[in-house]
Design a protein around this motif. Structure first.
Motif, PDB file in Angstrom:
ATOM      1  N   LEU A   3      -7.462   4.108  -5.600  1.00  0.00           N
ATOM      2  CA  LEU A   3      -6.346   3.233  -5.274  1.00  0.00           C
ATOM      3  C   LEU A   3      -5.613   3.690  -4.021  1.00  0.00           C
ATOM      4  O   LEU A   3      -5.432   4.893  -3.789  1.00  0.00           O
ATOM      5  N   LEU A   4      -5.154   2.719  -3.238  1.00  0.00           N
ATOM      6  CA  LEU A   4      -4.150   2.929  -2.208  1.00  0.00           C
ATOM      7  C   LEU A   4      -2.869   2.311  -2.731  1.00  0.00           C
ATOM      8  O   LEU A   4      -2.830   1.111  -3.019  1.00  0.00           O
ATOM      9  N   PHE A   5      -1.805   3.111  -2.872  1.00  0.00           N
ATOM     10  CA  PHE A   5      -0.535   2.578  -3.345  1.00  0.00           C
ATOM     11  C   PHE A   5       0.358   2.286  -2.152  1.00  0.00           C
ATOM     12  O   PHE A   5       0.554   3.140  -1.284  1.00  0.00           O
ATOM     13  N   ALA A   6       0.923   1.076  -2.107  1.00  0.00           N
ATOM     14  CA  ALA A   6       1.828   0.679  -1.037  1.00  0.00           C
ATOM     15  C   ALA A   6       3.209   0.382  -1.624  1.00  0.00           C
ATOM     16  O   ALA A   6       3.339  -0.453  -2.512  1.00  0.00           O
ATOM     17  N   GLY A   7       4.216   1.080  -1.146  1.00  0.00           N
ATOM     18  CA  GLY A   7       5.576   0.871  -1.629  1.00  0.00           C
ATOM     19  C   GLY A   7       6.546   1.673  -0.797  1.00  0.00           C
ATOM     20  O   GLY A   7       6.152   2.600  -0.081  1.00  0.00           O
ATOM     21  N   THR A   8       7.839   1.351  -0.916  1.00  0.00           N
ATOM     22  CA  THR A   8       8.836   2.028  -0.084  1.00  0.00           C
ATOM     23  C   THR A   8      10.081   2.478  -0.840  1.00  0.00           C
ATOM     24  O   THR A   8      10.388   3.659  -0.850  1.00  0.00           O
ATOM     25  N   PRO A   9      10.848   1.577  -1.507  1.00  0.00           N
ATOM     26  CA  PRO A   9      12.149   1.982  -2.048  1.00  0.00           C
ATOM     27  C   PRO A   9      12.044   2.668  -3.407  1.00  0.00           C
ATOM     28  O   PRO A   9      10.970   2.767  -4.016  1.00  0.00           O
ATOM     29  N   VAL A  83       0.757  -2.779  -4.976  1.00  0.00           N
ATOM     30  CA  VAL A  83       1.870  -2.902  -4.036  1.00  0.00           C
ATOM     31  C   VAL A  83       3.166  -3.137  -4.797  1.00  0.00           C
ATOM     32  O   VAL A  83       3.222  -3.998  -5.676  1.00  0.00           O
ATOM     33  N   VAL A  84       4.213  -2.381  -4.437  1.00  0.00           N
ATOM     34  CA  VAL A  84       5.540  -2.602  -5.005  1.00  0.00           C
ATOM     35  C   VAL A  84       6.567  -2.471  -3.879  1.00  0.00           C
ATOM     36  O   VAL A  84       6.843  -1.363  -3.415  1.00  0.00           O
ATOM     37  N   ALA A  85       7.096  -3.592  -3.430  1.00  0.00           N
ATOM     38  CA  ALA A  85       8.170  -3.598  -2.426  1.00  0.00           C
ATOM     39  C   ALA A  85       7.821  -2.745  -1.212  1.00  0.00           C
ATOM     40  O   ALA A  85       8.609  -1.909  -0.775  1.00  0.00           O
TER      41      ALA A  85
END
Length: 337
Positions: A3-9, A83-85
């Motif tokens: 997995l590549l996880f994409a998220g910021t906050p 993806v999460v935010a």
């Protein structure tokens, strides 16, 4: 799966933690570049980057554009990208990289509240039920086919921060369950319904301006929806802003005109179009938040004694929208098979 996880906050951290505990392998994390933070405006890593580095996971902060970026993702040999935010739009060449696609966790029951501020808009609109949805990203704004949903009751005193904290946890469980089912081949993405579509654009500072000529119920919802961000506010007679924290309805007080302030020993009341509300915390410009009675006895004393009337505009449309998915059952979790 790889997995590549994409998220910021911060709300995305719960999902990253859940994935690290899952049967899958997070091979890299994609997050936004460091941004100015705090009074000193020093560059600080995103909460997701800080957690990833703590866990020893490689971090990518490049803007998702260009052939080099696509080649870098392909080199990771990923099966899926939760993806999460994340905060960036992904173009078709990027969307095509993972074998099973980009699995987005969105904090509403789609197609209600598509957009950047689904939790805030649900609170402001007075929805009784909201939730989270996993779906496959496509080129539209939160329009892709649904993998699973979970629902959550919006409590009478919930701020958007309270609600988002709960959804971050339940949504993380949904995200892992959706990825498990995708790998097992037991999940068939379902198109979103054509009915019930509402949009949730990002709240601006002007959206958060309290309109005291609105009913108390609307004032309460607006303030809770704007807490903690962007933060509700009103104008003092000198034109300066006063930050407003969550308020408490006072249905028994109906003799105050809109915006009129009455300071009692233990509470500060403000009139609305219907009945009064009691202020909780307030934040004068350049100062920390404080209980409203402390402000009324201190820096705001002269204003209160002079018969303070807060910004009471006759014409200002408060933000909100059509309530979202009202027919769901709170607490239910369903991965669409």
């Amino acid at each position: 799966m790889r997995l590549l996880f994409a998220g910021t906050p911060e709300p995305a951290v719960a999902s990253l933690d859940a994935l690290l505990r899952s049967r899958h392998e997070v091979v890299a994390v994609l997050t936004r570049a460091d941004a100015p933070s705090g009074r000193g405006r020093k560059l600080a890593p995103s909460p997701v980057r800080a957690r990833a580095e703590e866990a020893g996971i490689p971090v990518i902060t490049d803007t998702p554009r260009g052939d080099e970026f696509v080649a870098r993702l392909r080199d990771l040999d990923i099966d899926a990208a939760p993806v999460v935010a994340y905060g960036h739009i992904l173009r078709p060449a990027v969307l095509a990289v993972p074998r099973l696609g980009w699995v987005n966790l969105h904090f509403s029951v789609l197609p209600a509240w598509r957009g950047a501020a689904p939790v805030q808009r649900a609170v402001i609109a007075g929805d009784e039920i909201t939730g989270a949805t996993t779906f496959l990203l496509d080129e539209g704004m939160d329009t892709g086919p649904v993998l699973g949903t979970t629902t959550e009751t919006i409590r009478p005193t919930d701020t958007s921060g309270d609600l988002l904290a709960r959804l971050a946890v339940s949504g993380a469980e949904l995200l892992v369950a959706s990825l498990d089912a995708l790998e097992d081949g037991t999940l068939q993405p379902q198109p979103q319904p054509a009915d019930g579509i509402t949009v949730a654009p990002k709240l601006t500072t002007e959206d958060a301006r309290v309109t005291w000529t609105d009913p108390a119920l609307a004032v309460d919802r607006l303030v809770r929806g704007c807490t903690p961000a962007p933060g509700a506010w009103t104008l003092l007679p000198d034109g300066s802003r006063l930050g407003i924290g969550p308020v408490s309805p006072r249905p028994d007080v109906v003799d105050l005109r809109a915006g009129e302030v009455r300071a009692l020993k233990r509470e500060v009341l403000v009139g609305t179009a219907t009945h009064a509300v009691a202020l909780g915390e307030v934040r004068p410009v350049g100062k920390k938040a404080m209980p409203a009675p402390d402000w009324a006895r201190g820096g705001g004393r002269a204003l209160v004694e002079a018969g303070l009337v807060l910004d009471a505009r006759a014409e200002h449309a408060a933000p909100g929208g059509t309530p979202g998915a009202q027919g769901a059952t709170a607490g239910a979790t369903d991965v669409v098979a």
